[in-house]
Design a protein around this motif. Sequence first.
Motif, PDB file in Angstrom:
ATOM      1  N   VAL B 206       0.841  -1.202   0.000  1.00 56.24           N
ATOM      2  CA  VAL B 206       0.000   0.000   0.000  1.00 56.24           C
ATOM      3  C   VAL B 206       0.878   1.254   0.000  1.00 56.24           C
ATOM      4  O   VAL B 206       0.635   2.208  -0.747  1.00 56.24           O
ATOM      5  N   GLU B 207       1.931   1.210   0.829  1.00 58.55           N
ATOM      6  CA  GLU B 207       2.860   2.342   0.890  1.00 58.55           C
ATOM      7  C   GLU B 207       3.461   2.611  -0.494  1.00 58.55           C
ATOM      8  O   GLU B 207       3.548   3.756  -0.948  1.00 58.55           O
ATOM      9  N   THR B 208       3.841   1.537  -1.180  1.00 59.20           N
ATOM     10  CA  THR B 208       4.410   1.670  -2.522  1.00 59.20           C
ATOM     11  C   THR B 208       3.391   2.255  -3.496  1.00 59.20           C
ATOM     12  O   THR B 208       3.695   3.166  -4.269  1.00 59.20           O
ATOM     13  N   MET B 209       2.166   1.755  -3.446  1.00 56.79           N
ATOM     14  CA  MET B 209       1.126   2.222  -4.369  1.00 56.79           C
ATOM     15  C   MET B 209       0.775   3.692  -4.106  1.00 56.79           C
ATOM     16  O   MET B 209       0.544   4.460  -5.036  1.00 56.79           O
ATOM     17  N   GLN B 210       0.756   4.066  -2.821  1.00 57.73           N
ATOM     18  CA  GLN B 210       0.450   5.464  -2.490  1.00 57.73           C
ATOM     19  C   GLN B 210       1.546   6.386  -3.002  1.00 57.73           C
ATOM     20  O   GLN B 210       1.279   7.463  -3.522  1.00 57.73           O
ATOM     21  N   LYS B 211       2.776   5.917  -2.884  1.00 52.18           N
ATOM     22  CA  LYS B 211       3.908   6.693  -3.365  1.00 52.18           C
ATOM     23  C   LYS B 211       3.818   6.913  -4.880  1.00 52.18           C
ATOM     24  O   LYS B 211       4.245   7.936  -5.401  1.00 52.18           O
ATOM     25  N   MET B 212       3.267   5.921  -5.567  1.00 50.75           N
ATOM     26  CA  MET B 212       3.150   6.000  -7.024  1.00 50.75           C
ATOM     27  C   MET B 212       1.827   6.648  -7.452  1.00 50.75           C
ATOM     28  O   MET B 212       1.550   6.730  -8.649  1.00 50.75           O
ATOM     29  N   ASN B 213       1.027   7.054  -6.458  1.00 53.00           N
ATOM     30  CA  ASN B 213      -0.288   7.635  -6.759  1.00 53.00           C
ATOM     31  C   ASN B 213      -1.199   6.722  -7.556  1.00 53.00           C
ATOM     32  O   ASN B 213      -1.876   7.152  -8.482  1.00 53.00           O
ATOM     33  N   LYS B 214      -1.203   5.460  -7.204  1.00 57.12           N
ATOM     34  CA  LYS B 214      -1.997   4.483  -7.941  1.00 57.12           C
ATOM     35  C   LYS B 214      -3.410   4.363  -7.390  1.00 57.12           C
ATOM     36  O   LYS B 214      -3.636   4.499  -6.184  1.00 57.12           O
ATOM     37  N   ASP B 215      -4.325   4.064  -8.299  1.00 58.15           N
ATOM     38  CA  ASP B 215      -5.680   3.704  -7.928  1.00 58.15           C
ATOM     39  C   ASP B 215      -5.641   2.204  -7.604  1.00 58.15           C
ATOM     40  O   ASP B 215      -5.425   1.384  -8.494  1.00 58.15           O
ATOM     41  N   PHE B 216      -5.774   1.855  -6.319  1.00 58.25           N
ATOM     42  CA  PHE B 216      -5.648   0.431  -5.978  1.00 58.25           C
ATOM     43  C   PHE B 216      -6.764  -0.044  -5.064  1.00 58.25           C
ATOM     44  O   PHE B 216      -7.386   0.747  -4.357  1.00 58.25           O
ATOM     45  N   THR B 217      -7.017  -1.340  -5.117  1.00 55.02           N
ATOM     46  CA  THR B 217      -7.989  -1.983  -4.237  1.00 55.02           C
ATOM     47  C   THR B 217      -7.405  -3.308  -3.763  1.00 55.02           C
ATOM     48  O   THR B 217      -6.345  -3.714  -4.209  1.00 55.02           O
ATOM     49  N   VAL B 218      -8.159  -3.972  -2.885  1.00 56.74           N
ATOM     50  CA  VAL B 218      -7.655  -5.215  -2.299  1.00 56.74           C
ATOM     51  C   VAL B 218      -8.607  -6.369  -2.598  1.00 56.74           C
ATOM     52  O   VAL B 218      -9.825  -6.206  -2.586  1.00 56.74           O
ATOM     53  N   VAL B 219      -8.029  -7.527  -2.912  1.00 51.29           N
ATOM     54  CA  VAL B 219      -8.780  -8.781  -2.922  1.00 51.29           C
ATOM     55  C   VAL B 219      -8.233  -9.616  -1.763  1.00 51.29           C
ATOM     56  O   VAL B 219      -7.021  -9.836  -1.665  1.00 51.29           O
ATOM     57  N   LEU B 220      -9.136 -10.032  -0.887  1.00 53.87           N
ATOM     58  CA  LEU B 220      -8.728 -10.834   0.263  1.00 53.87           C
ATOM     59  C   LEU B 220      -8.942 -12.302  -0.083  1.00 53.87           C
ATOM     60  O   LEU B 220     -10.077 -12.753  -0.231  1.00 53.87           O
ATOM     61  N   ASN B 221      -7.833 -13.024  -0.224  1.00 53.26           N
ATOM     62  CA  ASN B 221      -7.910 -14.441  -0.584  1.00 53.26           C
ATOM     63  C   ASN B 221      -7.813 -15.289   0.684  1.00 53.26           C
ATOM     64  O   ASN B 221      -7.358 -14.819   1.718  1.00 53.26           O
ATOM     65  N   ARG B 222      -8.229 -16.535   0.563  1.00 54.40           N
ATOM     66  CA  ARG B 222      -8.222 -17.480   1.693  1.00 54.40           C
ATOM     67  C   ARG B 222      -9.037 -16.929   2.875  1.00 54.40           C
ATOM     68  O   ARG B 222      -8.694 -17.150   4.046  1.00 54.40           O
ATOM     69  N   PHE B 223     -10.103 -16.231   2.552  1.00 55.10           N
ATOM     70  CA  PHE B 223     -10.960 -15.665   3.593  1.00 55.10           C
ATOM     71  C   PHE B 223     -11.517 -16.785   4.475  1.00 55.10           C
ATOM     72  O   PHE B 223     -11.961 -17.819   3.976  1.00 55.10           O
ATOM     73  N   GLY B 224     -11.484 -16.570   5.803  1.00 56.21           N
ATOM     74  CA  GLY B 224     -11.976 -17.596   6.729  1.00 56.21           C
ATOM     75  C   GLY B 224     -10.868 -18.105   7.635  1.00 56.21           C
ATOM     76  O   GLY B 224     -11.113 -18.483   8.770  1.00 56.21           O
ATOM     77  N   VAL B 225      -9.605 -18.082   7.146  1.00 55.47           N
ATOM     78  CA  VAL B 225      -8.492 -18.439   8.032  1.00 55.47           C
ATOM     79  C   VAL B 225      -8.016 -17.157   8.721  1.00 55.47           C
ATOM     80  O   VAL B 225      -8.469 -16.054   8.401  1.00 55.47           O
ATOM     81  N   GLY B 226      -7.079 -17.309   9.659  1.00 56.72           N
ATOM     82  CA  GLY B 226      -6.445 -16.139  10.267  1.00 56.72           C
ATOM     83  C   GLY B 226      -7.387 -15.293  11.102  1.00 56.72           C
ATOM     84  O   GLY B 226      -8.179 -15.819  11.874  1.00 56.72           O
TER      85      GLY B 226
END
Lengths: 293, 282
Positions: B206-226
Motif C-alpha cells: 500500500v505504501e508503494t502504491m500510495q507513493k506511485m499515486n496508484k488507484d488500488f484496491t484489495v482482494v482478500l484471498n483465503r478468507f476464513g483463516v487467520g
Amino acid sequence: MKEIVVISGKGGTGKTSLSASFAFLSGSEAIIADCDVDAADMHLLMSPDFAHNEDFYSGQMASIDNEVCTSCGLCLEKCRFDAIETDGERYQVKELDCEGCGYCERICPVGAISMKEQKAGQFYISGTRMKNTLVHARLRAGAENSGKLVAKVKKEAKRLAEQENKKYVIADGSPGIGCPVISSLSGADYVVIVTEPTVSGLHDLKRVYELVKKFDIKTSCIINKHDLNPEITNRIMDFIDSESVVHLCNIPYSNTFTDAITRGITVLENGDTEMIKVIKNAWETIKKSINDK
Amino acid sequence: MKIAIASGKGGTGKTTLATNLASYLSEEKQIILADLDVEEPNSGLFIRAEKIFQEDRYKMIPGWVENDCTYCGICQEVCNFNAIINLGTHILVYPELCHSCYACSELCPTAALPMQKQKMGVLKHYKKGNIDFVESRLDIGQEQAVPRIAQTLDYINSISDNKEIILLDSPPGTSCPVIEATKDADKVILVTEPTPFGLHDLGLAVETMQKMNKDFTVVLNRFGVGNADVEDYCKKNNIRIIAMIPDSRQVAELYSRGELVYDKVDSFKQSLDSIKHYILGK
C-alpha cells in the motif's frame, strides 16, 4: 560456523514458517538472518526488540539544480532510462525511474546535476524471545532491491556468529531467482528448498535449483502440503532423487501454519505433535548432513 | 485498460486470480494477459494456448575492442556500478553488474567499448480464443528483472489496440520489479491473505502504491483463516476490498493440477464477478 539458507523459488510455500522453526530449535546456537528484505516477515514470529537500528544507504539519484540548468536537454537525450522529464522549460528527474548511473551528471555542460546518496531502507539487529539474535532489514517502498541490503544482512549475521562463536547462521532467503536470491546464496554452506506439490511449485523448484547448482552448495528439500497432490509429490521426489538432493521431509496440508502465523508463533509451538516431530527430525538431518562432507 | 495484479507477499494467489480472471473476462472481452513475474513465471501453466511468436530478449553491454583501447581508465571512472575494471593491460566487463547506461561506451575517447547484445531471456506470445498471453522469462543466473519487465510491457503496447483489457500478473514484493510492472497500470489489485504476514506485506505494498499515486484496491484471498486484522486495516485506511475469496482445499487442489477454478467452484466465480464489476466500472 555454517550458514544455512532457506529458499523456495515460489512464494507462499512455508519458507518463513520453517526458517523460524529452525531458528526456534537452534536457540542460542545460531544467529538468524532475514534476507527477504523486500517483504520481511520473520520478525512477526520472533518478537524482536529492534535494539540496533540504522539507516541503510545504497545507490544514488540525480538531482537537477534549476537555477543553474540552461535547459539544453542533453541529459534527457542521453538518459537510457527515460528518467528525465521536461515541460519545455524546466527539467527534472523522475525519482522512480532514475537508476543512479550518473551519466547525466558527467555530461551536463554547466554542472547543474548532482548525484545524491539514496536512503534504501532500515537495518536492524534485535534480541528475540528465542534467546538468539535476529539480523533483519526493511527495504524502503519502491527502492531498488539490488541485493546489497541482503548482502549487508548476511555479512553482519556472519560477523556476529564468528564473534560469538555460534554454530550456525540460519537465513530466510527471498523468492525468485534474481539478484536478492543470488545474494542470499553466495557464501552459504547448505541450502534448504521449500516447495509444494503444485504445477507452479515444481516449475519454480526446477528453476531455482538450476540456479543453486551454479553455486555448488549441499542442497536439501522439504515438500510442504505433500498430500495436496500425491502425483506431483512423486514427481518432485523423482526429481530431487535424480539430482541427489537430500529429501528432508514431507509436511501435510493443514491450517497449522496459518494458525501459528496468526498467533505470532512458530508451527512448533502450536501443539500439533506430528508436525513437531517431522520438523524436529528435519532439523536433526540438516545438522548431521551439514557436517559430513 | 491496464489492470495490474500484485501483492507484497508471495503465494497469496496472484497467478490464480490473474489466469482465472483472464479466462472469465474473455467470455465477453478481448484480453491480453502478461506474466511479468519474469523470475518465476507461472501463468502459462494455467493458460494452455498456442504459441504464435517467440523471440530472444537482450540487454546491451559494452564489448571491449583491444586494438582501439588506450587504457585511459575513463570507462572505469564513469561506471557507477563497478561493472568495468581497467587492469592496465586488459579491460574486464561484468555483464551482470551493468545497467546499460551507455556512459562508458559513449564517453570512451577512442570508441573502444561499442555496445553489443547479450541474451537475457525469452519472450513468448500465445493465443487462445479471446486471450493473447505474453510471457517473458529471465535466463537462470541473470540478475536483472526490471529490463525484462520493461521490454515485455513495450511488446504488449505494440500488440494492443487499446480496446482490450490488459491484465498484468506482477512479481511479488515492493521493490523495483513491482514498480516497473505496475507503473503504467490504470488500476492495481493487491491480493492478500488474512494473516499477520499478509497484513504486514499489504502495508508495504500500500505504501508503494500510495507513493506511485496508484488507484488500488484489495482482494482478500483465503478468507476464513487467520483473523480480521486485514479487514480492519482496510476499513481504517479507506481501502476498498472488492472481493473476499473463501479458503478452500478444493481450490488449492485444482491449482495444484494447473486447472482453472472458476468454472468448478461457484464461490470463486462469484468473487470474479465482483472483480469484473469493479474493472468494468459497474
